[in-house]
Write an enzyme that holds these catalytic residues in place. Structure first.
Site, PDB file in Angstrom:
ATOM      1  N   GLY A  57       0.780  -1.239   0.000  1.00 41.91           N
ATOM      2  CA  GLY A  57       0.000   0.000   0.000  1.00 41.91           C
ATOM      3  C   GLY A  57       0.807   1.281   0.000  1.00 41.91           C
ATOM      4  N   ARG A  90     -13.768 -16.969 -11.035  1.00 45.43           N
ATOM      5  CA  ARG A  90     -13.400 -15.587 -11.320  1.00 45.43           C
ATOM      6  C   ARG A  90     -14.644 -14.721 -11.525  1.00 45.43           C
ATOM      7  NH1 ARG A  90      -8.843 -12.920 -13.219  1.00 45.43           N
ATOM      8  NH2 ARG A  90      -7.570 -14.779 -13.101  1.00 45.43           N
ATOM      9  N   MET A 101      -3.606  -6.850  -7.692  1.00 45.04           N
ATOM     10  CA  MET A 101      -2.954  -7.871  -8.504  1.00 45.04           C
ATOM     11  C   MET A 101      -3.913  -8.896  -9.117  1.00 45.04           C
ATOM     12  SD  MET A 101       0.031  -6.699  -8.426  1.00 45.04           S
ATOM     13  CE  MET A 101       1.108  -7.962  -9.102  1.00 45.04           C
ATOM     14  N   ASN A 120      -5.142   2.761 -13.373  1.00 44.14           N
ATOM     15  CA  ASN A 120      -4.168   1.819 -12.828  1.00 44.14           C
ATOM     16  C   ASN A 120      -2.780   2.441 -12.910  1.00 44.14           C
ATOM     17  OD1 ASN A 120      -3.124  -0.763 -11.952  1.00 44.14           O
ATOM     18  ND2 ASN A 120      -2.476  -1.131 -14.066  1.00 44.14           N
ATOM     19  N   HIS A 150       1.176   1.181 -13.431  1.00 42.11           N
ATOM     20  CA  HIS A 150       1.954   0.013 -13.846  1.00 42.11           C
ATOM     21  C   HIS A 150       3.437   0.378 -13.815  1.00 42.11           C
ATOM     22  CE1 HIS A 150       2.738  -3.792 -15.826  1.00 42.11           C
ATOM     23  NE2 HIS A 150       3.598  -3.150 -16.587  1.00 42.11           N
ATOM     24  N   ASP A 158      -3.159  -3.728 -19.153  1.00 45.17           N
ATOM     25  CA  ASP A 158      -1.964  -2.868 -19.215  1.00 45.17           C
ATOM     26  C   ASP A 158      -1.805  -2.144 -20.561  1.00 45.17           C
ATOM     27  OD1 ASP A 158      -1.276  -3.514 -16.603  1.00 45.17           O
ATOM     28  OD2 ASP A 158       0.048  -5.151 -17.190  1.00 45.17           O
ATOM     29  N   GLN A 179       8.931   7.556  -8.179  1.00 46.59           N
ATOM     30  CA  GLN A 179       8.179   8.285  -9.207  1.00 46.59           C
ATOM     31  C   GLN A 179       6.702   7.891  -9.214  1.00 46.59           C
ATOM     32  OE1 GLN A 179       9.521  10.821 -10.435  1.00 46.59           O
ATOM     33  NE2 GLN A 179      11.522  10.269  -9.580  1.00 46.59           N
ATOM     34  N   GLU A 180       6.418   6.614  -8.919  1.00 44.61           N
ATOM     35  CA  GLU A 180       5.009   6.199  -8.815  1.00 44.61           C
ATOM     36  C   GLU A 180       4.284   7.081  -7.803  1.00 44.61           C
ATOM     37  OE1 GLU A 180       4.118   1.999  -8.353  1.00 44.61           O
ATOM     38  OE2 GLU A 180       6.035   1.447  -9.226  1.00 44.61           O
TER      39      GLU A 180
HETATM   40  C1  GRF Z   1       3.595  -0.917  -7.503  1.00 45.94           C
HETATM   41  O1  GRF Z   1       4.872  -1.036  -8.040  1.00 45.94           O
HETATM   42  C2  GRF Z   1       2.593  -0.829  -8.600  1.00 45.94           C
HETATM   43  O2  GRF Z   1       3.049  -0.138  -9.712  1.00 45.94           O
HETATM   44  C3  GRF Z   1       2.384  -2.274  -8.944  1.00 45.94           C
HETATM   45  O3  GRF Z   1       2.391  -2.938  -7.708  1.00 45.94           O
HETATM   46  C4  GRF Z   1       3.164  -2.185  -6.784  1.00 45.94           C
HETATM   47  C5  GRF Z   1       2.303  -1.898  -5.617  1.00 45.94           C
HETATM   48  O4  GRF Z   1       3.012  -1.325  -4.562  1.00 45.94           O
HETATM   49  N1  GRF Z   1       1.201  -2.473  -9.730  1.00 45.94           N
HETATM   50  P1  GRF Z   1       2.257  -0.723  -3.299  1.00 45.94           P
HETATM   51  O5  GRF Z   1       1.343  -1.805  -2.739  1.00 45.94           O
HETATM   52  O6  GRF Z   1       1.478   0.475  -3.753  1.00 45.94           O
HETATM   53  O7  GRF Z   1       3.350  -0.374  -2.341  1.00 45.94           O
END
Ligand code: GRF
Length: 215
Positions: free
Chosen positions: A12, A61, A86, A103, A105, A141, A169-170
């Site tokens: 998170g 699913r 995920m 999302n 990625h 994606d 950067q995320e």
């Molecule tokens: C991140 O790298 C995101 O881009 C990918 O999963 C990771 C999640 O990290 N899809 P977090 O749970 O937000 O720390």
């Protein structure tokens, strides 16, 4: 105030970055498909309602997707944010939340969709790597790109060091992208995203922002 639902599966850190950004929105629900996701504690500490839908206890699913759709719908979101979620969402669910489902990625899409992006970037020998925030469509994606941030790949990098550089950067681009959505500044046009209201004088494509250039 607009309402956001955030879906997580793990630690998170992106959720934390979104909370730290003090976005002008109400986070109505944090939902995890894993009961042990660290992000659930982050949400609880912040006083945000949490819900767990453990995909393992659902017969298929399709049944999981139906429950997920119900739970999200009950929170009446304007925006659904996948933050390290995920599970691949079914086409019906993606359709239901089309144009309000985003999302993050950990690669510069369309390079390296799917898993193990940092290892694959290293194996491919690319010199630039990064992350992408995009609208989700049925093609996993591959949805319209909202913003990307690039980082260098350094000679001594391993998977962990590269992942860490991208993660920084995320945590910058995801809050920025959500803020733009809340400000109604994202326009989807023929599969491309235009960001409204940036300085025309920068002359750059509004949909692609390098880290230094975020505002
Ligand atoms: C991140 O790298 C995101 O881009 C990918 O999963 C990771 C999640 O990290 N899809 P977090 O749970 O937000 O720390």
């Amino acid at each position: 105030m607009k309402r956001i639902v955030i879906l997580i599966s793990g630690r998170g850190s992106n959720l934390q970055a979104l909370l730290d950004a003090r976005l002008p929105a109400s986070i109505a629900l944090v939902l995890s498909n894993r009961p042990d996701a660290g992000g659930l504690d982050i949400a609880r500490r912040a006083g945000i309602p949490v819900q767990v839908l453990d995909h393992k206890v659902f017969a298929s699913r399709g049944v999981f997707d139906a429950a997920l759709e119900c739970a999200i719908e009950a929170a009446a979101p304007d925006l659904v944010v996948l933050a390290g979620f995920m599970r691949v969402l079914g086409a019906g669910l993606v359709d239901r939340f089309a144009r309000r489902l985003i999302n993050i990625h950990p690669s510069l899409l369309p390079l390296f969709p799917g898993l193990h992006t940092h290892r694959r970037a290293l194996d491919a020998g690319v010199k630039v790597h990064g992350c992408t925030v995009h609208f989700v469509n049925a093609d996993v994606d591959h949805g319209p790109i909202i913003v990307q941030a690039a980082v260098p790949v350094l000679d001594g990098d391993d998977e962990a060091s590269l992942a860490q550089r991208v993660l920084v950067q995320e945590h910058r681009v995801y809050p920025a992208a959500v803020r733009w959505f809340l400000q109604d500044r994202l326009r989807l046009d023929s599969g491309r995203v235009r960001l409204l209201g940036r300085e025309a004088s920068t002359g750059t494509d509004n949909a692609l922002v390098v880290p230094e250039n975020l505002h």
